[in-house]
Write an enzyme that holds these catalytic residues in place. Structure first.
Site, short mmCIF file in Angstrom:
data_model
loop_
_atom_site.label_atom_id
_atom_site.label_comp_id
_atom_site.label_asym_id
_atom_site.label_seq_id
_atom_site.Cartn_x
_atom_site.Cartn_y
_atom_site.Cartn_z
N GLU B 52 0.82 -1.23 0.00
CA GLU B 52 0.00 0.00 0.00
C GLU B 52 0.84 1.27 0.00
O GLU B 52 0.41 2.30 -0.51
CB GLU B 52 -0.96 0.01 1.19
CG GLU B 52 -2.10 -0.99 1.08
CD GLU B 52 -1.75 -2.37 1.62
OE1 GLU B 52 -0.56 -2.62 1.91
OE2 GLU B 52 -2.67 -3.21 1.75
N PHE B 114 -11.29 -7.84 13.33
CA PHE B 114 -10.22 -8.27 12.44
C PHE B 114 -9.90 -7.16 11.44
O PHE B 114 -10.80 -6.61 10.81
CB PHE B 114 -10.61 -9.56 11.71
CG PHE B 114 -9.56 -10.00 10.73
CD1 PHE B 114 -8.30 -10.40 11.18
CD2 PHE B 114 -9.79 -9.99 9.37
CE1 PHE B 114 -7.31 -10.79 10.28
CE2 PHE B 114 -8.82 -10.38 8.47
CZ PHE B 114 -7.57 -10.78 8.93
N GLN B 115 -8.65 -6.84 11.31
CA GLN B 115 -8.16 -5.76 10.45
C GLN B 115 -8.84 -4.42 10.76
O GLN B 115 -9.09 -3.62 9.87
CB GLN B 115 -8.31 -6.13 8.97
CG GLN B 115 -7.38 -7.29 8.58
CD GLN B 115 -7.21 -7.46 7.09
OE1 GLN B 115 -8.10 -7.19 6.32
NE2 GLN B 115 -6.03 -7.95 6.67
N LYS B 164 -17.55 -1.16 5.77
CA LYS B 164 -18.05 -2.10 4.76
C LYS B 164 -19.57 -2.05 4.63
O LYS B 164 -20.11 -2.14 3.52
CB LYS B 164 -17.59 -3.51 5.12
CG LYS B 164 -17.70 -4.48 3.96
CD LYS B 164 -17.00 -5.79 4.27
CE LYS B 164 -17.11 -6.74 3.07
NZ LYS B 164 -16.46 -8.03 3.34
N MET B 482 24.57 8.80 2.23
CA MET B 482 24.48 10.06 2.97
C MET B 482 24.77 9.84 4.45
O MET B 482 25.42 10.67 5.10
CB MET B 482 23.09 10.69 2.78
CG MET B 482 22.99 12.13 3.25
SD MET B 482 24.13 13.22 2.39
CE MET B 482 23.11 13.85 1.05
#
Lengths: 186, 581
Positions: B52, B114-115, B164, B482
């Site tokens: 993502e 969940f999630q 949802k 760097m």
């Protein structure tokens, strides 16, 4: 606590310059913030303060326009003039913020706080507490034979002064609302 | 006439209404209804990413290279938390993106489902604005508001969290033109009186400089056009931040190069010594100012910014102008022409002579080599072999990024995509894919370091699947360059964890992904290898083995003013402590 939480005199052994550029004196300002009363709006405003290292000395919030869903958040904050300006600018650019007023900077204002003060004691202390309460125009809103709860409104300084006087007389606890304020005049 | 539809269909309809052509995303349980709608239409293209974070950086690359908002779609919980780095990156660099996240059903919110994650809570400080939509009737309007907020005022990332059950439920669709787009209407016109002050200062300035930033790019192509006109009419020198490269052409005669920590000597000294600094769409970032107390001590400063909170945040300015760069520059030019303004010719002539003296220092000089590829040389060759082509450059973060900014020339805005404010390693590869999706025929090159590149290398799979022929030009020094440089110069050469001991074989890695791998370690073969990369019709991973211990100069050590800049020749003295007081 310094307004920006910056340690002075740090060396350049860092990817950042840690020396504070701001050395002016801190001032206390009362800000009135009119916001859209939507979920999370208070967290958004408070998150700005914690995220950018600004102070909050007191905070009050309530919906003031039920049809327009506007809330008024009153914040007492401290900082150098540059920091106060920055706070105002940062608040103003937030999407759910409609207006920001600096009550301290924009001319005279009325500022009040409500406090409930519980004092326990017997005998002379009890009489003295009641006498002082009268001078401070505090009302007794609860009483037992051994305690009073006083209700008073005033400036934060007045409440501080009253609480200080109650301390030797048996101050048990104190609840304060934080400051609400309005500009004077029409 | 209103139309009833499910929340999931509303999402697609609203995106279509907003002119969205492509969405970068990754499906999951909480966004399945939306993916089902994507499956059943052909107007919006979906690019399946591999992580993502990649989706958000692709949306950023798309947005930066087109000027249109980029869109990402991810699921709840880990989908949303993986998007956080990209959101923060877009916030710091003012990139308009709209991220849609799925959420557990409203009746499960707060149960540690969940999630489930508190997505609006987590992303509140890293978005310009975010919304949790609990009612399908408000969904379309909220998405329209999200686009409005992302693209108006100072652009930035916004997020809409959609449970949802809200996606499944049905309600009336609110079209874009009927949506209440909140009171959010930031001021875009600059105060004409303040602009008059600026014009007057410009007439009398002896040592002026334009200091421009990403705000010029964000304001649109017309802003760059107006800037070029103003520079031509005044003959003032112009420098730019990392974010603003391209708004004035690198080949333009008034260009003095990028300023800042690794900016050009002449640009930084001109900033330090100027008597009038005109900041247009930049924000006095700490990589620009160095020690604030000693920043350009003798100049009057004007600052044009659409965000009032940028003004006086770091540097106090004399002429603050809140407004959109395009509108402010229009007014500046109008007043300048109406007054028949003239510049101080004598002052300017000696200022330019001074700048030419600084230029003569040739601060980008490096020690060439016939046996190893110097990273600067690699970029000089890349520039020479791609100049004049329809070219877009993205970068990762580190030394290679600074060398790319120093050695590549940008002639137009929206051609240079880099993570400036947040400094996100892993930005460049996904960003290059986002750019390529927006410009399928263009040459898109990600100038990378091997360490940054590995952070999001999984997105090569996306490049392959969607036939995005992005060129990954990796300057491989087997070091976190760097970090290594700072350790060498400031931490007693103690190279703590800045060496990648086990790197993949990038050519085999390319083969594993099904694309082309090229390795080059000999400067004599470099041109041919670069041409091979450019000629290949498909993604390329170019492993350019460069000098391992090269440092990036010029450099202003942090906490130092502009006039205490290190050139490569000074580095030895600096390391021994002679310069560091």
């Amino acid at each position: 606590m310094s307004a920006l939480n910056i340690k002075k005199g740090s060396t350049s052994h860092s990817a950042y310059d840690l020396r504070s550029a701001l050395s002016e004196v801190e001032e206390s300002h009362t800000l009135a913030v009119i916001v859209e009363n939507e979920p999370g709006v208070l967290a958004r405003v408070i998150g700005l303060f914690s995220g950018r290292g600004y102070n909050i000395d007191s905070l009050t919030v309530a919906e003031v326009d039920h049809t327009g869903h506007r809330s008024r958040i009153t914040i007492v904050t401290r900082g150098t003039p540059a920091v106060i300006d920055q706070i105002e600018a940062q608040l103003s650019r937030m999407v759910p913020v409609h207006a920001v007023q600096d009550l301290t900077a924009e001319g005279p204002s009325v500022q009040r706080e409500l406090a409930l003060v519980k004092v326990a004691g017997r005998g002379d202390h009890r009489i003295e507490a009641l006498r002082l309460a009268e001078i401070f125009r505090a009302n007794v809103v609860d009483s037992t034979l051994e305690s009073f709860v006083f209700e008073m409104t005033g400036t934060p300084e007045k409440i501080d002064a009253f609480a200080e006087l109650m301390r030797p007389l048996g101050l048990v606890e104190i609840a304060r609302t934080g400051v609400a304020g309005l500009k004077r005049g029409a | 006439m209103t139309k009833q539809m499910t929340g999931a269909r509303m999402v697609i309809q609203a995106l279509k209404d907003q002119g969205v052509e492509v969405v970068f995303g990754y499906p999951g349980g909480a966004v399945l209804p939306i993916y089902d709608e994507i499956f059943q239409q052909n107007d919006i293209r979906h690019v399946l990413v591999r992580h993502e974070q990649g989706a958000v950086h692709m949306a950023e690359g798309y947005a930066r290279s087109t000027g249109k908002p980029g869109v990402a779609l991810v699921t709840s919980g880990p989908g949303a938390t993986n998007a956080v780095t990209g959101l923060t990156d877009a916030l710091m660099d003012s990139i308009p993106i709209v991220v849609l996240t799925g959420q557990v059903p409203t009746f499960m919110i707060g149960t540690d489902g969940f999630q489930e994650a508190d997505t609006v809570g987590i992303t509140r400080p890293c978005t310009k604005m975010n919304w949790l939509v609990k009612d399908t009737a408000k969904l379309a309007e909220t998405i329209h508001q999200a686009f409005h907020v992302a693209t108006h005022g100072r652009p930035g990332p916004v997020l809409v969290d959609i449970p949802k059950d809200v996606q499944f439920a049905t309600a009336d669709y609110v079209p874009a033109e009927k949506a209440r787009v909140t009171h959010y209407q930031p001021r875009t016109e600059g105060d004409p009186d303040r602009i008059a002050q600026l014009v007057e200062l410009m007439e009398h300035a002896e040592r002026p400089i334009f200091y421009t930033g990403g705000g010029v790019v964000n304001s649109g192509p017309r802003a760059s056009q107006l800037l070029r006109e103003l520079v031509a009419e005044t003959n003032f020198p112009i420098t730019s931040t990392l974010m603003g490269l391209g708004s004035y052409p690198a080949s333009g005669k008034n260009w003095v190069g990028m300023l800042g920590m690794h900016g050009l000597y002449e640009a930084n000294l001109a900033m330090h010594g100027c008597d009038l600094m005109i900041n247009i769409g930049a924000r006095f970032d700490d990589r620009i100012t160095g020690r604030v107390k000693d920043f350009s001590p003798k100049s009057k400063k004007a600052h044009v910014d659409i965000d009032p909170s940028s003004i006086n945040k770091v540097i106090h300015v004399d002429v603050p102008i809140v407004g959109d760069v395009t509108k402010v520059l229009e007014e500046v030019l109008r007043q300048w022409r109406a007054r028949g303004s003239k510049t101080d010719q004598r002052g300017l002539a000696s200022w330019w002579k001074q700048i030419d003296d600084w230029r003569a220092v040739k601060c980008l000089t490096y020690k060439p080599s016939t046996t190893t590829i110097k990273p600067q040389y690699a970029l000089e060759r890349l520039e020479a072999l791609t100049k004049g082509r329809d070219r877009y450059i993205t970068t990762e973060v580190g030394q290679h990024q600074m060398w790319a900014a120093q050695f590549l020339g940008f002639e137009d805005p929206n051609r240079w995509m880099t993570s400036g404010g947040l400094g996100t390693m892993g930005y460049g590869l996904p960003a290059s894919i986002g750019v390529q999706v927006a410009h399928p025929e263009a040459l898109v090159i990600n100038v990378a370091g091997e360490a940054s590149w590995l952070m999001n290398m999984q997105e090569m799979g996306t490049a392959m699947q969607f036939r995005a022929p992005v060129k990954q030009f990796i300057l491989n020094n087997e070091r976190l360059g760097m970090v290594r440089q700072w350790q060498e110069l400031l931490h007693g050469e103690r190279y703590s964890s800045s060496w990648s001991e086990s790197l993949p074989d990038f050519v085999k890695l390319a083969e594993a992904f099904g694309c082309k791998g090229i390795q080059c370690s000999d400067p004599k073969h470099l041109d041919d290898a670069i041409l091979e990369m450019l000629d290949y019709d498909g993604p390329v991973i170019f492993d350019c083995r460069v000098e391992k211990h090269e440092n990036c100069f010029p450099m202003i050590p942090s906490g130092k003013p502009h006039n205490e800049m290190l050139l490569s020749a000074d580095a030895e003295a600096f390391r021994s402590g002679a310069v560091l007081v």
